[in-house]
Design a protein around this motif. Structure first.
Motif, PDB file in Angstrom:
ATOM      1  N   LYS A  21       0.841  -1.193   0.000  1.00 18.25           N
ATOM      2  CA  LYS A  21       0.000   0.000   0.000  1.00 18.25           C
ATOM      3  C   LYS A  21       0.877   1.244   0.000  1.00 18.25           C
ATOM      4  O   LYS A  21       1.874   1.315   0.724  1.00 18.25           O
ATOM      5  N   LYS A  22       0.494   2.207  -0.838  1.00 18.16           N
ATOM      6  CA  LYS A  22       1.204   3.482  -0.836  1.00 18.16           C
ATOM      7  C   LYS A  22       1.015   4.142   0.521  1.00 18.16           C
ATOM      8  O   LYS A  22      -0.067   4.096   1.101  1.00 18.16           O
ATOM      9  N   GLU A  23       2.068   4.740   1.020  1.00 16.50           N
ATOM     10  CA  GLU A  23       2.009   5.408   2.319  1.00 16.50           C
ATOM     11  C   GLU A  23       1.349   6.776   2.201  1.00 16.50           C
ATOM     12  O   GLU A  23       1.435   7.416   1.162  1.00 16.50           O
ATOM     13  N   ASN A  24       0.723   7.190   3.280  1.00 12.84           N
ATOM     14  CA  ASN A  24       0.262   8.572   3.361  1.00 12.84           C
ATOM     15  C   ASN A  24       1.470   9.422   3.691  1.00 12.84           C
ATOM     16  O   ASN A  24       2.090   9.259   4.739  1.00 12.84           O
ATOM     17  N   ILE A  25       1.806  10.308   2.797  1.00 19.78           N
ATOM     18  CA  ILE A  25       2.998  11.125   2.958  1.00 19.78           C
ATOM     19  C   ILE A  25       2.656  12.359   3.790  1.00 19.78           C
ATOM     20  O   ILE A  25       1.681  13.051   3.524  1.00 19.78           O
ATOM     21  N   GLN A  26       3.467  12.598   4.795  1.00 24.61           N
ATOM     22  CA  GLN A  26       3.266  13.748   5.665  1.00 24.61           C
ATOM     23  C   GLN A  26       4.092  14.932   5.164  1.00 24.61           C
ATOM     24  O   GLN A  26       5.316  14.892   5.191  1.00 24.61           O
ATOM     25  N   LEU A  27       3.417  15.937   4.677  1.00 26.08           N
ATOM     26  CA  LEU A  27       4.068  17.153   4.201  1.00 26.08           C
ATOM     27  C   LEU A  27       3.540  18.341   4.990  1.00 26.08           C
ATOM     28  O   LEU A  27       2.522  18.241   5.674  1.00 26.08           O
ATOM     29  N   PRO A  28       4.195  19.483   4.876  1.00 27.94           N
ATOM     30  CA  PRO A  28       3.692  20.679   5.565  1.00 27.94           C
ATOM     31  C   PRO A  28       2.263  21.003   5.129  1.00 27.94           C
ATOM     32  O   PRO A  28       1.875  20.715   3.999  1.00 27.94           O
ATOM     33  N   PRO A  29       1.464  21.593   6.012  1.00 29.27           N
ATOM     34  CA  PRO A  29       0.071  21.903   5.691  1.00 29.27           C
ATOM     35  C   PRO A  29      -0.087  22.835   4.489  1.00 29.27           C
ATOM     36  O   PRO A  29      -1.158  22.892   3.886  1.00 29.27           O
ATOM     37  N   SER A  30       0.961  23.547   4.118  1.00 26.41           N
ATOM     38  CA  SER A  30       0.858  24.466   2.982  1.00 26.41           C
ATOM     39  C   SER A  30       0.821  23.727   1.643  1.00 26.41           C
ATOM     40  O   SER A  30       0.478  24.307   0.624  1.00 26.41           O
ATOM     41  N   ILE A  31       1.155  22.424   1.649  1.00 25.01           N
ATOM     42  CA  ILE A  31       1.121  21.634   0.415  1.00 25.01           C
ATOM     43  C   ILE A  31      -0.068  20.692   0.476  1.00 25.01           C
ATOM     44  O   ILE A  31      -0.159  19.853   1.361  1.00 25.01           O
ATOM     45  N   GLU A  32      -0.970  20.821  -0.470  1.00 27.40           N
ATOM     46  CA  GLU A  32      -2.158  19.969  -0.521  1.00 27.40           C
ATOM     47  C   GLU A  32      -1.919  18.802  -1.457  1.00 27.40           C
ATOM     48  O   GLU A  32      -1.098  18.867  -2.371  1.00 27.40           O
ATOM     49  N   LYS A  33      -2.692  17.735  -1.256  1.00 26.56           N
ATOM     50  CA  LYS A  33      -2.489  16.497  -1.989  1.00 26.56           C
ATOM     51  C   LYS A  33      -2.579  16.674  -3.504  1.00 26.56           C
ATOM     52  O   LYS A  33      -1.869  16.031  -4.249  1.00 26.56           O
ATOM     53  N   GLY A  34      -3.421  17.531  -3.988  1.00 30.43           N
ATOM     54  CA  GLY A  34      -3.595  17.703  -5.421  1.00 30.43           C
ATOM     55  C   GLY A  34      -2.538  18.571  -6.087  1.00 30.43           C
ATOM     56  O   GLY A  34      -2.473  18.641  -7.310  1.00 30.43           O
ATOM     57  N   GLN A  35      -1.702  19.225  -5.315  1.00 28.64           N
ATOM     58  CA  GLN A  35      -0.715  20.137  -5.882  1.00 28.64           C
ATOM     59  C   GLN A  35       0.401  19.379  -6.593  1.00 28.64           C
ATOM     60  O   GLN A  35       0.730  18.249  -6.260  1.00 28.64           O
ATOM     61  N   ARG A  36       0.979  20.032  -7.565  1.00 27.27           N
ATOM     62  CA  ARG A  36       2.070  19.433  -8.352  1.00 27.27           C
ATOM     63  C   ARG A  36       3.250  19.061  -7.453  1.00 27.27           C
ATOM     64  O   ARG A  36       3.859  18.013  -7.655  1.00 27.27           O
ATOM     65  N   SER A  37       3.582  19.885  -6.478  1.00 28.43           N
ATOM     66  CA  SER A  37       4.721  19.577  -5.598  1.00 28.43           C
ATOM     67  C   SER A  37       4.472  18.291  -4.812  1.00 28.43           C
ATOM     68  O   SER A  37       5.401  17.509  -4.594  1.00 28.43           O
TER      69      SER A  37
END
Length: 82
Positions: A21-37
């Motif tokens: 299973k792909k992991e849920n990646i924890q990124l800063p709140p300023s980056i949303e899941k749909g964003q290119r970054s």
């Protein structure tokens, strides 16, 4: 475990697979899941994990949810029954 996989990988032509299973990646709140970054980071993360498992002789089939596994197994079965 790593040593055993190294030995098997170097002496065998057998292909080994893992469904993970792909992991849920924890990124800063300023980056949303749909964003290119986010997508770039996710692809980078999966690529690195693939490289690691491939070095052990393991081919990974990635799923978003465990509920996808029965369909993946059916597809594999159908592929080899031809």
């Amino acid at each position: 475990m790593r040593r055993l996989l190294d030995i098997v990988h170097s002496k065998s032509a057998t292909r080994h697979f893992a469904i993970m299973k792909k992991e849920n990646i924890q990124l800063p709140p300023s980056i949303e899941k749909g964003q290119r970054s986010y997508q770039l980071y996710e692809n980078f993360h999966l690529h690195n994990r693939n490289d690691y498992f491939n070095s052990l002789g393991i081919n990974v089939i990635w799923v978003d949810d465990f509920d996808e596994i029965p369909e993946v197994l059916r597809n594999i079965k159908n592929h080899y029954e031809r």
